[in-house]
Design a protein around this motif. Structure first.
Motif, PDB file in Angstrom:
ATOM      1  N   GLU A 176      32.741  86.517  66.077  1.00  0.00           N
ATOM      2  CA  GLU A 176      32.663  85.394  67.029  1.00  0.00           C
ATOM      3  C   GLU A 176      33.875  84.477  66.871  1.00  0.00           C
ATOM      4  O   GLU A 176      34.485  84.042  67.858  1.00  0.00           O
ATOM      5  CB  GLU A 176      31.360  84.626  66.802  1.00  0.00           C
ATOM      6  N   SER A 179      37.058  86.157  68.259  1.00  0.00           N
ATOM      7  CA  SER A 179      37.036  86.179  69.713  1.00  0.00           C
ATOM      8  C   SER A 179      37.378  84.816  70.294  1.00  0.00           C
ATOM      9  O   SER A 179      38.146  84.713  71.258  1.00  0.00           O
ATOM     10  CB  SER A 179      35.656  86.630  70.210  1.00  0.00           C
ATOM     11  N   ARG A 180      36.813  83.773  69.698  1.00  0.00           N
ATOM     12  CA  ARG A 180      37.107  82.413  70.180  1.00  0.00           C
ATOM     13  C   ARG A 180      38.572  82.058  69.955  1.00  0.00           C
ATOM     14  O   ARG A 180      39.216  81.434  70.816  1.00  0.00           O
ATOM     15  CB  ARG A 180      36.192  81.407  69.480  1.00  0.00           C
ATOM     16  N   PHE A 183      40.745  84.799  72.319  1.00  0.00           N
ATOM     17  CA  PHE A 183      40.540  84.824  73.765  1.00  0.00           C
ATOM     18  C   PHE A 183      39.908  83.541  74.310  1.00  0.00           C
ATOM     19  O   PHE A 183      39.672  83.451  75.524  1.00  0.00           O
ATOM     20  CB  PHE A 183      39.659  86.019  74.144  1.00  0.00           C
ATOM     21  N   LYS A 184      39.594  82.591  73.437  1.00  0.00           N
ATOM     22  CA  LYS A 184      38.951  81.343  73.852  1.00  0.00           C
ATOM     23  C   LYS A 184      37.607  81.606  74.527  1.00  0.00           C
ATOM     24  O   LYS A 184      37.171  80.881  75.423  1.00  0.00           O
ATOM     25  CB  LYS A 184      39.850  80.549  74.818  1.00  0.00           C
ATOM     26  N   LYS A 185      36.936  82.670  74.079  1.00  0.00           N
ATOM     27  CA  LYS A 185      35.643  83.035  74.635  1.00  0.00           C
ATOM     28  C   LYS A 185      34.691  83.453  73.522  1.00  0.00           C
ATOM     29  O   LYS A 185      35.125  83.945  72.474  1.00  0.00           O
ATOM     30  CB  LYS A 185      35.789  84.226  75.598  1.00  0.00           C
ATOM     31  N   LYS A 186      33.409  83.266  73.793  1.00  0.00           N
ATOM     32  CA  LYS A 186      32.411  83.854  72.899  1.00  0.00           C
ATOM     33  C   LYS A 186      32.538  85.373  72.971  1.00  0.00           C
ATOM     34  O   LYS A 186      32.938  85.914  74.005  1.00  0.00           O
ATOM     35  CB  LYS A 186      30.995  83.449  73.312  1.00  0.00           C
ATOM     36  N   ASP A 189      30.776  86.900  75.841  1.00  0.00           N
ATOM     37  CA  ASP A 189      31.342  86.589  77.150  1.00  0.00           C
ATOM     38  C   ASP A 189      32.699  87.254  77.370  1.00  0.00           C
ATOM     39  O   ASP A 189      33.235  87.221  78.487  1.00  0.00           O
ATOM     40  CB  ASP A 189      31.494  85.075  77.318  1.00  0.00           C
ATOM     41  N   ALA A 190      33.267  87.844  76.323  1.00  0.00           N
ATOM     42  CA  ALA A 190      34.559  88.512  76.442  1.00  0.00           C
ATOM     43  C   ALA A 190      34.419  89.789  77.260  1.00  0.00           C
ATOM     44  O   ALA A 190      33.326  90.368  77.359  1.00  0.00           O
ATOM     45  CB  ALA A 190      35.116  88.822  75.063  1.00  0.00           C
ATOM     46  N   SER A 191      35.516  90.230  77.851  1.00  0.00           N
ATOM     47  CA  SER A 191      35.496  91.467  78.621  1.00  0.00           C
ATOM     48  C   SER A 191      35.345  92.654  77.676  1.00  0.00           C
ATOM     49  O   SER A 191      35.626  92.534  76.475  1.00  0.00           O
ATOM     50  CB  SER A 191      36.789  91.599  79.424  1.00  0.00           C
ATOM     51  N   GLN A 194      38.462  93.218  75.719  1.00  0.00           N
ATOM     52  CA  GLN A 194      38.670  92.205  74.675  1.00  0.00           C
ATOM     53  C   GLN A 194      37.742  92.447  73.487  1.00  0.00           C
ATOM     54  O   GLN A 194      38.143  92.290  72.327  1.00  0.00           O
ATOM     55  CB  GLN A 194      38.448  90.812  75.263  1.00  0.00           C
ATOM     56  N   GLN A 195      36.514  92.814  73.767  1.00  0.00           N
ATOM     57  CA  GLN A 195      35.575  93.134  72.689  1.00  0.00           C
ATOM     58  C   GLN A 195      36.072  94.321  71.873  1.00  0.00           C
ATOM     59  O   GLN A 195      35.969  94.325  70.641  1.00  0.00           O
ATOM     60  CB  GLN A 195      34.187  93.425  73.265  1.00  0.00           C
TER      61      GLN A 195
END
Length: 280
Positions: A176, A179-180, A183-186, A189-191, A194-195
């Motif tokens: 987590e 990712s934050r 990508f500045k995302k949870k 919530d990442a694509s 990105q995951q």
């Protein structure tokens, strides 16, 4: 004399009539009892079938209840990660639909997750030698007997004071964080791409973790994901035996004595350990 004979005949007639009456009642009772017994038996069977269905529904609900993860956020990250490792495609369902997150949750809540049956005392060396050991290739399909039939899943190698349950919590929360930061995302919530990038960083050991190498966490995650896909549904994964359907594996059998001499291919119905419990 005549009166005495008539009395005796009358007594015999009464006895005979009484006997026929009683046997008629018994016969009627048997017939009526059979009919009544049949109705009661059918009613009992219906209630029993309904009870079995109700218990099965409760069992299914219990299979999808968290036992280890107290934070839903951690469990959601686990679900998203396992789905990327075993995604849904044209062949069949992905990890989430197969119940893999719940399988891992139950494993972490067991003695396996707490390392209860393993030596967990010092020393826990965290040096370059240990680092190389954790990164060493340990694919199951490349070592040991029966390699041709082994699934290419890594065997985690590590020395740590952390239990497997603690490694999972630390690893998921680190995912987590990565990712934050990246990508500045949870993570949830990442694509998908990105995951995958985050997971690849862990697989290559490019993420720093306290007490254990990130590649060890990734190997544990991959190993338990595959196990959850193909394990017996009794343990929480492989929902509705869909993992076995994709492999065309019918499930465990107590005996093959009835088909062992068959010349033609025998297609068997799917069966899990749960089916054997019904007759226990």
């Amino acid at each position: 004399m005549t009166d005495q004979h008539s009395d005796k005949d009358e007594k015999k007639g009464l006895s005979r009539r009484q006997f026929l009456k009683n046997t008629g009642m018994v016969a009627g009772g048997v017939v009526g009892g059979s009919l009544l017994g049949g109705l009661l038996t059918n009613e009992y069977q219906k209630k029993q079938e309904a009870q079995i269905k109700e218990e099965a529904a409760k069992g299914a609900a219990l299979q999808e209840a968290r036992m280890f993860f107290s934070r839903k956020e951690d469990f959601d990250i686990l679900g998203a990660a396992t789905e990327r490792l075993f995604p849904q495609d044209d062949i069949g369902p992905g990890a989430i639909e197969l119940g893999v997150p719940y399988f891992i949750d139950k494993q972490l809540a067991s003695y396996w997750g707490t390392n209860a049956k393993e030596y967990m005392r010092d020393p826990f060396r965290q040096n370059s030698e240990e680092h190389d050991y954790q990164h060493k290739d340990s694919q199951k399909d490349k070592t040991g007997p029966n390699t041709d039939s082994q699934t290419p899943v890594p065997t985690p190698r590590y020395q740590s004071r952390l239990t497997r349950a603690e490694i999972f919590i630390a690893g998921l929360r680190k995912m987590e964080q990565v990712s934050r930061n990246k990508f500045k995302k949870k993570f949830v919530d990442a694509s998908p791409d990105q995951q995958d990038q985050v997971l690849k960083m862990f697989e290559n050991g490019k993420v720093e973790m306290q007490g254990v190498d990130s590649v060890t966490f990734f190997n544990l995650l991959l190993k338990t994901t595959i196990e959850g896909v193909y394990s017996d549904p009794l343990y929480g994964g492989n929902k509705n035996m869909q993992g076995w359907k994709m492999k065309e594996y019918p499930g465990p059998r107590a005996s093959f004595a009835d088909v062992i001499e068959a010349e033609d291919f025998v297609k068997m119905d799917l069966q899990s350990l749960k089916d054997y419990q019904k007759f226990a």
